[in-house]
Design a protein around this motif. Structure first.
Motif, PDB file in Angstrom:
ATOM      1  N   UNK A 181    -111.131 -14.796 -28.957  1.00  0.00           N
ATOM      2  CA  UNK A 181    -110.949 -13.683 -28.028  1.00  0.00           C
ATOM      3  C   UNK A 181    -109.583 -13.059 -28.318  1.00  0.00           C
ATOM      4  N   UNK A 182    -109.571 -11.778 -28.710  1.00  0.00           N
ATOM      5  CA  UNK A 182    -108.351 -11.144 -29.190  1.00  0.00           C
ATOM      6  C   UNK A 182    -108.056  -9.846 -28.446  1.00  0.00           C
ATOM      7  N   UNK A 183    -106.766  -9.526 -28.364  1.00  0.00           N
ATOM      8  CA  UNK A 183    -106.311  -8.222 -27.911  1.00  0.00           C
ATOM      9  C   UNK A 183    -106.180  -7.325 -29.137  1.00  0.00           C
ATOM     10  N   UNK A 199    -103.123 -14.082 -38.809  1.00  0.00           N
ATOM     11  CA  UNK A 199    -103.875 -15.332 -38.666  1.00  0.00           C
ATOM     12  C   UNK A 199    -104.997 -15.194 -37.648  1.00  0.00           C
ATOM     13  N   UNK A 200    -104.805 -14.345 -36.631  1.00  0.00           N
ATOM     14  CA  UNK A 200    -105.902 -14.084 -35.699  1.00  0.00           C
ATOM     15  C   UNK A 200    -107.042 -13.361 -36.418  1.00  0.00           C
ATOM     16  N   UNK A 201    -106.686 -12.418 -37.285  1.00  0.00           N
ATOM     17  CA  UNK A 201    -107.710 -11.726 -38.070  1.00  0.00           C
ATOM     18  C   UNK A 201    -108.438 -12.707 -38.983  1.00  0.00           C
ATOM     19  N   UNK A 247    -117.366 -14.078 -36.040  1.00  0.00           N
ATOM     20  CA  UNK A 247    -117.602 -13.214 -34.890  1.00  0.00           C
ATOM     21  C   UNK A 247    -116.477 -13.422 -33.899  1.00  0.00           C
ATOM     22  N   UNK A 248    -116.290 -12.468 -32.997  1.00  0.00           N
ATOM     23  CA  UNK A 248    -115.279 -12.642 -31.963  1.00  0.00           C
ATOM     24  C   UNK A 248    -115.383 -11.572 -30.902  1.00  0.00           C
ATOM     25  N   UNK A 249    -114.681 -11.810 -29.790  1.00  0.00           N
ATOM     26  CA  UNK A 249    -114.617 -10.845 -28.695  1.00  0.00           C
ATOM     27  C   UNK A 249    -113.255 -10.161 -28.739  1.00  0.00           C
ATOM     28  N   UNK A 250    -113.249  -8.856 -28.543  1.00  0.00           N
ATOM     29  CA  UNK A 250    -111.996  -8.111 -28.586  1.00  0.00           C
ATOM     30  C   UNK A 250    -111.892  -7.202 -27.365  1.00  0.00           C
ATOM     31  N   UNK A 280    -116.018 -19.969 -26.445  1.00  0.00           N
ATOM     32  CA  UNK A 280    -115.106 -18.898 -26.810  1.00  0.00           C
ATOM     33  C   UNK A 280    -113.755 -19.102 -26.142  1.00  0.00           C
ATOM     34  N   UNK A 281    -112.736 -18.488 -26.742  1.00  0.00           N
ATOM     35  CA  UNK A 281    -111.408 -18.543 -26.171  1.00  0.00           C
ATOM     36  C   UNK A 281    -110.524 -19.616 -26.772  1.00  0.00           C
ATOM     37  N   UNK A 282    -109.301 -19.692 -26.241  1.00  0.00           N
ATOM     38  CA  UNK A 282    -108.268 -20.557 -26.796  1.00  0.00           C
ATOM     39  C   UNK A 282    -108.643 -22.035 -26.729  1.00  0.00           C
ATOM     40  N   UNK A 283    -109.119 -22.487 -25.566  1.00  0.00           N
ATOM     41  CA  UNK A 283    -109.428 -23.909 -25.419  1.00  0.00           C
ATOM     42  C   UNK A 283    -110.562 -24.322 -26.352  1.00  0.00           C
TER      43      UNK A 283
END
Length: 402
Positions: free
Chosen positions: A164-166, A220-222, A230-233, A379-382
């Motif tokens: 999950x990214x900004x 590194x997030x990219x 896949x990811x949520x933005x 999903x997410x950090x954890x």
């Protein structure tokens, strides 16, 4: 979804997701203490003895009447041998909360395998069945087969997740790392340019001009988004609006995947090759971060998809073409297990001890071997911390129609 490594209402799906998220918070806190390094080779796993049903137990917990009957012959599927076993051989079968897996099964029934399609009407009816009914139905309708490799290979369970990214729709002072759509000439040049060439070649940069979806702050997030597939933005638009979207896998440059953690281990730059360890090294060594990134020539391209409330309760679509369910979807070697197959998974840890019903709904370039699976954490950090550290022994069973 290709990575390197259903409820009938959105309310119930969101509730399931909340329970999973709470579970991962507890597991995450417990997992950080005494964690084995991700590079350690797991020991061979011997499943624990089957649970013995005591005399006088309720009828719903007993094996079906034909449990003592003859077993079907073994089968060969891809690189795997399927060896028939009794239901009583499945560790923890009597204890799994099967209703938590039923959403994933209903999702599989959106695009079922030919062998399991006939079961889907019954699967849907049993979505509101009692646990005893679901368990008895499994025993009556399906035959378990233990998966054994034909060509060796160490049984291994790893994890993956959805970052999950900004992000920003346009480059800013802090967000300058682009995430790309596929270039127009992707299919005319195989393999396409490497990661280093994309950063340095005028021809590669010209081919990607105008293909930017959004920009993130950390390379590194990219990279994490590309590894997971896949990811949520959360995208800040130029007019001040915020767009919630999923970036889904849309292709790659077809270059070989190389683990940046493996590169750092070879450089003897660190001993903790978990994702948090890699990011800590990058923060301490900014002058070598680009060199580390270029050690992995593979780049993934994305397509942008809207993220509705219902979509947000599930993961991205896996290779089967259905949304993934946290804790119940796995990626497998597709030649050894057909997509949509219900499976029994058993692992003793050390990060997570699991005995549960799961579904083969995805694959990945690093998923090689008959007894090999990638466990979709969420999903997410954890979820990312758990997925980044999961490397443990594994036993798998296929549940095939009788």
């Amino acid at each position: 979804m290709v990575h390197q490594t259903m409820s009938t209402s959105s309310n119930s799906a969101a509730s399931a997701s909340s329970r999973i998220s709470s579970m991962f918070r507890v597991l995450f806190l417990a997992a950080i203490v005494g964690m084995l390094a991700a590079c350690a080779a797991p020991p061979r796993y011997e499943p624990p003895p089957a649970r013995v049903v005591p005399p006088g137990a309720p009828a719903a917990t007993l094996p079906p009447a034909d449990e003592a009957g003859p077993l079907p012959p073994a089968r060969v599927q891809g690189k795997a041998r399927w060896v028939p076993v009794r239901w009583s051989d499945l560790p923890g079968f009597a204890d799994d909360a099967l209703h938590e897996a039923w959403n994933a099964w209903i999702r599989s029934c959106e695009r079922p395998s030919p062998a399991h399609a006939a079961l889907c009407p019954e699967v849907r009816r049993l979505s509101i069945g009692a646990p005893e009914e679901q368990r008895a139905w499994l025993q009556q309708r399906l035959q378990p087969y233990r998966i054994e490799p034909l060509q060796g290979g160490e049984p291994l369970l790893t994890g993956y997740y959805e970052p999950m990214l900004e992000a920003s729709r346009v480059p800013t002072a802090t967000q300058q790392v682009p995430l790309y759509r596929p270039p127009a000439d992707l299919n005319t040049r195989r393999p396409w340019y490497t990661r280093q060439e994309i950063d340095t070649s005028p021809a590669a940069r010209a081919a990607l001009r105008g293909r930017e979806i959004a920009y993130v702050a950390d390379p590194l997030d990219a990279l994490s988004l590309q590894i997971q597939g896949s990811g949520r933005v959360r995208i800040a638009e130029p007019d001040g609006r915020v767009t919630m979207a999923r970036l889904a896998y849309a292709g790659s440059n077809e270059q070989p995947y190389r683990s940046v953690g493996g590169w750092l281990l070879q450089q003897r730059a660190l001993t903790d090759a978990s994702w948090s360890g890699i990011k800590a090294w990058a923060r301490a060594n900014p002058q070598r971060t680009q060199e580390m990134l270029w050690s992995n020539p593979r780049v993934v391209f994305f397509r942008e998809e809207p993220l509705s409330e219902l979509d947000a309760a599930f993961g991205p679509r896996g290779a089967q073409g259905v949304p993934l369910t946290p804790g119940r979807s796995i990626a497998v070697e597709k030649d050894s297990v057909p997509y949509g197959t219900p499976m029994w998974l058993s692992t003793p840890g050390p990060l997570l001890a699991l005995n549960r019903l799961v579904f083969a709904q995805d694959t990945g370039s690093a998923i090689v071997g008959a007894v090999r699976a990638d466990y979709f954490v969420g999903w997410g950090l954890e979820a990312g911390e758990i997925a980044g550290r999961m490397k443990q022994p594994l036993a798998l069973w296929v549940l095939w129609p009788r």
